[in-house]
Design a protein around this motif. Structure first.
Motif, PDB file in Angstrom:
ATOM      1  N   GLN A  94       6.597  -8.117  -0.031  1.00  0.00           N
ATOM      2  CA  GLN A  94       5.142  -8.179  -0.444  1.00  0.00           C
ATOM      3  C   GLN A  94       4.326  -8.687   0.849  1.00  0.00           C
ATOM      4  N   PRO A  95       2.827  -8.543   0.866  1.00  0.00           N
ATOM      5  CA  PRO A  95       2.091  -7.572   0.293  1.00  0.00           C
ATOM      6  C   PRO A  95       1.559  -6.519   0.911  1.00  0.00           C
ATOM      7  N   PHE A  96       1.930  -5.160   0.407  1.00  0.00           N
ATOM      8  CA  PHE A  96       1.464  -4.123   1.203  1.00  0.00           C
ATOM      9  C   PHE A  96       0.334  -3.735   0.647  1.00  0.00           C
ATOM     10  N   ALA A  97      -0.607  -3.605   1.560  1.00  0.00           N
ATOM     11  CA  ALA A  97      -2.317  -3.558   1.098  1.00  0.00           C
ATOM     12  C   ALA A  97      -2.826  -2.239   1.845  1.00  0.00           C
ATOM     13  N   ASN A  98      -3.970  -2.227   1.139  1.00  0.00           N
ATOM     14  CA  ASN A  98      -4.882  -1.004   1.766  1.00  0.00           C
ATOM     15  C   ASN A  98      -4.100   0.361   2.204  1.00  0.00           C
ATOM     16  N   PHE A  99      -3.353   0.760   1.363  1.00  0.00           N
ATOM     17  CA  PHE A  99      -2.537   1.989   1.701  1.00  0.00           C
ATOM     18  C   PHE A  99      -3.342   3.458   1.246  1.00  0.00           C
ATOM     19  N   GLU A 100      -3.622   3.246  -0.053  1.00  0.00           N
ATOM     20  CA  GLU A 100      -4.078   4.472  -0.618  1.00  0.00           C
ATOM     21  C   GLU A 100      -5.780   4.749  -0.693  1.00  0.00           C
ATOM     22  N   GLY A 101      -6.048   6.235  -0.393  1.00  0.00           N
ATOM     23  CA  GLY A 101      -7.549   6.700  -0.622  1.00  0.00           C
ATOM     24  C   GLY A 101      -7.850   7.080   0.896  1.00  0.00           C
TER      25      GLY A 101
END
Length: 357
Positions: A94-101
């Motif tokens: 962790q933390p995997f952030a700001n991936f989607e969209g």
């Protein structure tokens, strides 16, 4: 609380997030923290990416770039060896952030996919099968909301090739999915067998019940009675709607009431108020915080979930000034919190103890 049999709770496995032991701004060396976590009787850790970077500098003698996955994998493999020596599993990365969209063709999307491939390599190197993904806090005007679900589907499919799972967490400062209901709705739509929820007492109570921008420390858009009623309804809904096998873990922390209410704007580093609050004002339960932690934990347990409870605290003290702590004593205090928390969830009366400093 009531309604839960204490005997059914005592076998719940416990983990500790490596990033959350010691001063948030000046953490002690990783091996010291692993020693303290192991000595306190935890059976696994959540391995935090910043700890791979900092241990990498110690191990390799130079700063490791966050995108140098060859070096990061070497470091992660070494951390696995150190965890093995101490009988600690690595439960999650962790933390995997700001991936989607991110919009098609954007730099953000290219970076997100490169990170996904790189982090999967790190997971292989450190021997974990779970990736925590936080609901993005990128400003919505930069994103394509129509891509959230398909992006997460794609990430699930990448993980599935290696037998890995995705634990999706509602960060209460997220711009698109701050509540458990938001992430649960997305997880249902993603509809992959290897995606589930990372629930969190701070993220749930800190988003739906508390507010660091008010002088009372709680949400003030409705009366106190109405707030309690609304929050109880949300927790009842959680207990009644989420299947236990779709909860991968519950992270545990409380929150201090901030000395002065935060303003509503992003700070210089781009963090929203609840993100700033999360960074320095999250103690162990029963140690000076004010969130209804046991109410959230009980709601999760009422689903039938008996999986990982994982302690992830960022305790800078009540004033957020990041005093140093005795990490061996602190890890032991966290272990002691577990039995108190489970007792309270089972309807037993417990007392506040400030024993971490």
């Amino acid at each position: 609380m009531g309604g839960l049999d204490y005997a059914s709770l005592v076998s719940i496995p416990i983990s500790y997030a490596t990033c959350s032991l010691g001063s948030p701004s000046n953490p002690p060396p990783l091996l010291d923290r692993l020693h303290a976590i192991s000595a306190a009787g935890f059976s696994a850790v959540e391995l935090s990416f910043p700890d791979i970077l900092s241990f990498g500098q110690t191990l390799l003698g130079h700063e490791v770039e966050p995108s140098n996955y060859d070096e990061l994998c070497k470091v992660a493999a070494e951390i696995k060896k150190e965890c093995d020596k101490r009988d600690l599993g690595i439960m999650m990365l962790q933390p995997f952030a700001n991936f989607e969209g991110w919009p098609e063709g954007s730099d953000g999307r290219k970076d997100a996919l490169e990170r996904a491939h790189g982090w999967i390599r790190i997971m292989q190197a450190c021997g974990t099968d779970m990736l925590q993904v936080g609901s993005t806090d990128t400003p919505l005007e930069k994103l394509d909301k129509g891509k959230m679900v398909s992006d997460l589907r794609g990430l699930c499919d990448m993980l599935k090739e290696h037998g890995f799972r995705l634990a999706y967490e509602n960060w209460c400062w997220s711009t698109h999915a701050p509540d458990w209901k938001d992430v649960w709705s997305i997880v249902k739509e993603v509809d992959r067998p290897n995606i589930g929820l990372c629930l969190d007492t701070f993220q749930t109570a800190g988003g739906e019940w508390a507010d660091p921008r008010t002088s009372s420390g709680i949400l003030e858009d409705v009366s106190k009675d109405e707030l309690e009623k609304r929050f109880k309804q949300s927790l009842d809904d959680l207990s009644n709607t989420i299947p236990k096998d779709k909860i991968y873990l519950l992270q545990i922390s409380d929150a201090y009431k901030v000395p002065q209410p935060f303003n509503a704007e992003r700070d210089d580093s781009g963090l929203l108020p609840r993100g700033r609050w999360s960074h320095d004002f999250r103690p162990l339960p029963y140690n000076g915080g004010y969130l209804p932690v046991a109410a959230v934990a009980s709601a999760v347990l009422k689903t039938g979930f008996r999986g990982w409870f994982s302690y992830e605290v960022f305790d800078g003290g009540p004033d957020g000034k990041n005093e140093d702590v005795d990490i061996v004593a602190y890890a032991m205090a966290a272990k002691n919190v577990q039995s108190k928390l489970l007792a309270e969830c089972a309807g037993q009366k417990v007392t506040e103890t400030v024993a971490t400093r």
